[in-house]
Design a protein around this motif. Structure first.
Motif, PDB file in Angstrom:
ATOM      1  N   MET A   1       0.961  -1.212   0.181  1.00  0.00           N
ATOM      2  CA  MET A   1       0.042  -0.148   0.011  1.00  0.00           C
ATOM      3  C   MET A   1       0.904   1.330   0.101  1.00  0.00           C
ATOM      4  O   MET A   1       1.605   1.416   0.969  1.00  0.00           O
ATOM      5  N   PRO A   2       0.858   2.106  -1.096  1.00  0.00           N
ATOM      6  CA  PRO A   2       1.657   3.543  -1.189  1.00  0.00           C
ATOM      7  C   PRO A   2       1.401   4.271   0.259  1.00  0.00           C
ATOM      8  O   PRO A   2       2.693   4.398   0.849  1.00  0.00           O
ATOM      9  N   PHE A   3       0.549   4.550   0.482  1.00  0.00           N
ATOM     10  CA  PHE A   3       0.246   5.375   1.881  1.00  0.00           C
ATOM     11  C   PHE A   3      -0.544   4.606   2.500  1.00  0.00           C
ATOM     12  O   PHE A   3      -1.701   4.007   2.169  1.00  0.00           O
ATOM     13  N   ASN A   4      -0.219   4.426   3.717  1.00  0.00           N
ATOM     14  CA  ASN A   4      -0.733   3.857   4.879  1.00  0.00           C
ATOM     15  C   ASN A   4      -1.827   4.585   5.495  1.00  0.00           C
ATOM     16  O   ASN A   4      -1.541   5.292   6.351  1.00  0.00           O
ATOM     17  N   TYR A   5      -3.113   4.634   5.004  1.00  0.00           N
ATOM     18  CA  TYR A   5      -4.203   5.248   5.750  1.00  0.00           C
ATOM     19  C   TYR A   5      -4.557   5.189   6.971  1.00  0.00           C
ATOM     20  O   TYR A   5      -5.197   6.172   7.642  1.00  0.00           O
ATOM     21  N   ALA A   6      -3.911   4.108   7.413  1.00  0.00           N
ATOM     22  CA  ALA A   6      -4.253   3.617   8.852  1.00  0.00           C
ATOM     23  C   ALA A   6      -3.531   4.700   9.660  1.00  0.00           C
ATOM     24  O   ALA A   6      -4.032   4.542  11.061  1.00  0.00           O
ATOM     25  N   ILE A   7      -2.633   5.172   9.675  1.00  0.00           N
ATOM     26  CA  ILE A   7      -1.654   6.092  10.242  1.00  0.00           C
ATOM     27  C   ILE A   7      -1.905   7.701   9.997  1.00  0.00           C
ATOM     28  O   ILE A   7      -1.298   8.289  10.411  1.00  0.00           O
ATOM     29  N   LYS A   8      -2.831   7.671   9.208  1.00  0.00           N
ATOM     30  CA  LYS A   8      -3.056   8.901   8.693  1.00  0.00           C
ATOM     31  C   LYS A   8      -3.234  10.074   9.908  1.00  0.00           C
ATOM     32  O   LYS A   8      -2.523  11.196  10.022  1.00  0.00           O
ATOM     33  N   ASP A   9      -4.172   9.933  10.822  1.00  0.00           N
ATOM     34  CA  ASP A   9      -4.320  10.635  12.137  1.00  0.00           C
ATOM     35  C   ASP A   9      -2.860  10.977  12.867  1.00  0.00           C
ATOM     36  O   ASP A   9      -2.673  11.733  13.496  1.00  0.00           O
ATOM     37  N   LYS A  18       5.843  18.662  14.987  1.00  0.00           N
ATOM     38  CA  LYS A  18       7.148  19.000  14.296  1.00  0.00           C
ATOM     39  C   LYS A  18       6.948  20.519  14.145  1.00  0.00           C
ATOM     40  O   LYS A  18       7.830  21.166  14.255  1.00  0.00           O
ATOM     41  N   ILE A  19       5.768  20.916  13.667  1.00  0.00           N
ATOM     42  CA  ILE A  19       5.604  22.399  13.387  1.00  0.00           C
ATOM     43  C   ILE A  19       5.662  23.149  14.807  1.00  0.00           C
ATOM     44  O   ILE A  19       6.262  24.145  14.774  1.00  0.00           O
ATOM     45  N   ASP A  20       5.339  22.379  15.802  1.00  0.00           N
ATOM     46  CA  ASP A  20       5.191  22.985  17.147  1.00  0.00           C
ATOM     47  C   ASP A  20       6.680  23.049  17.748  1.00  0.00           C
ATOM     48  O   ASP A  20       7.057  23.268  18.905  1.00  0.00           O
ATOM     49  N   GLY A  21       7.620  22.460  17.273  1.00  0.00           N
ATOM     50  CA  GLY A  21       9.282  22.284  17.371  1.00  0.00           C
ATOM     51  C   GLY A  21       9.418  21.142  18.423  1.00  0.00           C
ATOM     52  O   GLY A  21      10.487  21.175  19.026  1.00  0.00           O
ATOM     53  N   GLN A  22       8.519  20.202  18.300  1.00  0.00           N
ATOM     54  CA  GLN A  22       9.087  19.154  19.083  1.00  0.00           C
ATOM     55  C   GLN A  22       9.917  18.247  18.496  1.00  0.00           C
ATOM     56  O   GLN A  22       9.707  17.964  17.129  1.00  0.00           O
ATOM     57  N   ARG A  23      10.514  17.294  19.028  1.00  0.00           N
ATOM     58  CA  ARG A  23      11.329  16.114  18.380  1.00  0.00           C
ATOM     59  C   ARG A  23      10.397  15.037  18.007  1.00  0.00           C
ATOM     60  O   ARG A  23       9.612  14.477  19.155  1.00  0.00           O
ATOM     61  N   VAL A  24      10.410  14.431  16.788  1.00  0.00           N
ATOM     62  CA  VAL A  24       9.504  13.482  16.557  1.00  0.00           C
ATOM     63  C   VAL A  24      10.129  12.178  16.169  1.00  0.00           C
ATOM     64  O   VAL A  24      11.257  12.204  15.405  1.00  0.00           O
ATOM     65  N   PRO A  25       9.663  10.776  16.138  1.00  0.00           N
ATOM     66  CA  PRO A  25      10.376   9.636  16.052  1.00  0.00           C
ATOM     67  C   PRO A  25      10.129   9.526  14.191  1.00  0.00           C
ATOM     68  O   PRO A  25       9.122  10.139  13.643  1.00  0.00           O
ATOM     69  N   ILE A  26      10.704   8.830  13.864  1.00  0.00           N
ATOM     70  CA  ILE A  26      10.717   8.314  12.290  1.00  0.00           C
ATOM     71  C   ILE A  26       9.613   7.290  12.313  1.00  0.00           C
ATOM     72  O   ILE A  26       9.754   6.384  13.152  1.00  0.00           O
ATOM     73  N   ILE A  27       8.633   7.375  11.265  1.00  0.00           N
ATOM     74  CA  ILE A  27       7.580   6.352  11.334  1.00  0.00           C
ATOM     75  C   ILE A  27       7.728   5.779   9.846  1.00  0.00           C
ATOM     76  O   ILE A  27       8.011   6.548   8.893  1.00  0.00           O
ATOM     77  N   GLU A  28       7.030   4.519   9.819  1.00  0.00           N
ATOM     78  CA  GLU A  28       6.797   4.053   8.576  1.00  0.00           C
ATOM     79  C   GLU A  28       5.262   4.322   7.991  1.00  0.00           C
ATOM     80  O   GLU A  28       4.611   4.506   8.716  1.00  0.00           O
ATOM     81  N   TYR A  85      -0.743  12.592  -1.583  1.00  0.00           N
ATOM     82  CA  TYR A  85      -0.705  12.779  -3.329  1.00  0.00           C
ATOM     83  C   TYR A  85       0.533  12.089  -3.833  1.00  0.00           C
ATOM     84  O   TYR A  85       0.644  11.583  -4.758  1.00  0.00           O
ATOM     85  N   ALA A  86       1.572  12.746  -3.203  1.00  0.00           N
ATOM     86  CA  ALA A  86       2.990  12.181  -3.639  1.00  0.00           C
ATOM     87  C   ALA A  86       3.146  10.653  -3.541  1.00  0.00           C
ATOM     88  O   ALA A  86       3.578  10.079  -4.640  1.00  0.00           O
ATOM     89  N   LEU A  87       2.426  10.277  -2.681  1.00  0.00           N
ATOM     90  CA  LEU A  87       2.665   8.671  -2.545  1.00  0.00           C
ATOM     91  C   LEU A  87       1.548   7.659  -3.059  1.00  0.00           C
ATOM     92  O   LEU A  87       1.346   6.584  -2.775  1.00  0.00           O
ATOM     93  N   ASP A  88       0.755   8.327  -3.868  1.00  0.00           N
ATOM     94  CA  ASP A  88      -0.464   7.699  -4.552  1.00  0.00           C
ATOM     95  C   ASP A  88       0.076   6.496  -5.371  1.00  0.00           C
ATOM     96  O   ASP A  88       1.077   6.396  -5.811  1.00  0.00           O
ATOM     97  N   GLU A  89      -0.792   5.670  -5.301  1.00  0.00           N
ATOM     98  CA  GLU A  89      -0.208   4.313  -5.914  1.00  0.00           C
ATOM     99  C   GLU A  89      -0.273   4.756  -7.549  1.00  0.00           C
ATOM    100  O   GLU A  89       0.606   3.914  -8.530  1.00  0.00           O
ATOM    101  N   SER A  90      -0.810   5.539  -8.005  1.00  0.00           N
ATOM    102  CA  SER A  90      -0.511   6.109  -9.417  1.00  0.00           C
ATOM    103  C   SER A  90       0.794   7.037  -9.768  1.00  0.00           C
ATOM    104  O   SER A  90       1.145   7.140 -10.805  1.00  0.00           O
TER     105      SER A  90
END
Length: 154
Positions: A1-9, A18-28, A85-90
């Motif tokens: 699956m190109p973009f995993n919609y289950a992790i959208k939220d 990240k916008i608020d300046g917090q350090r965030v983990p790398i996620i798949e 949009y960048a990760l769309d299957e098309s």
């Protein structure tokens, strides 16, 4: 699956953090389609570069958020939409001698008066054997949110 919609939220919260300046983990956040993965590897092999082993895509967002939010004024939902949009299957893997890109073939209304085509920049070496979505560029955004904010303020 190109973009995993289950992790959208979860991804939206991470982008906002990240916008608020917090350090965030790398996620798949998804994976390349078989065709996208094949196209990247064909180019890499033709150019004497080792193939990308794993089609998974990771995201940290440092450069993407700094560029699109900090410089251009996009909000967290805009940034999430760019990723989807960048990760769309098309999406296609255009030939580029400088970067590995994944480009949407679906132009979209960005909400600021532009029709854009989202182009993701993939970083393929620092997170081996997986690719990192380093940034997304909304090609065609001649009017950016920050321009509209500055225009309103004057």
């Amino acid at each position: 699956m190109p973009f995993n919609y289950a992790i959208k939220d979860q991804l939206l919260q991470q982008i906002q953090a990240k916008i608020d300046g917090q350090r965030v983990p790398i996620i798949e956040i998804g994976s390349l389609t078989e065709k996208q993965h094949e196209d990247i590897n064909k180019f890499r092999i033709e150019n004497g570069i080792p193939p990308l082993i794993d089609p998974s895509i990771l995201y940290m967002g440092r450069h993407h958020v700094e560029s699109r939010n900090g410089r251009d004024g996009y909000n967290a939902e805009d940034i999430l939409t760019q990723i989807i949009y960048a990760l769309d299957e098309s999406s296609i893997i255009p030939k580029s001698s400088r970067q590995t890109l994944i480009r949407s073939i679906k132009p979209r209304d960005d909400g600021y008066g532009n029709k854009v085509t989202d182009t993701g920049v993939l970083e393929l070496t620092s997170r081996k054997p997986k690719a990192e979505l380093y940034s997304v560029i909304p090609k065609g955004d001649t009017v950016k949110p920050i321009d509209l904010k500055q225009k309103k303020a004057s």
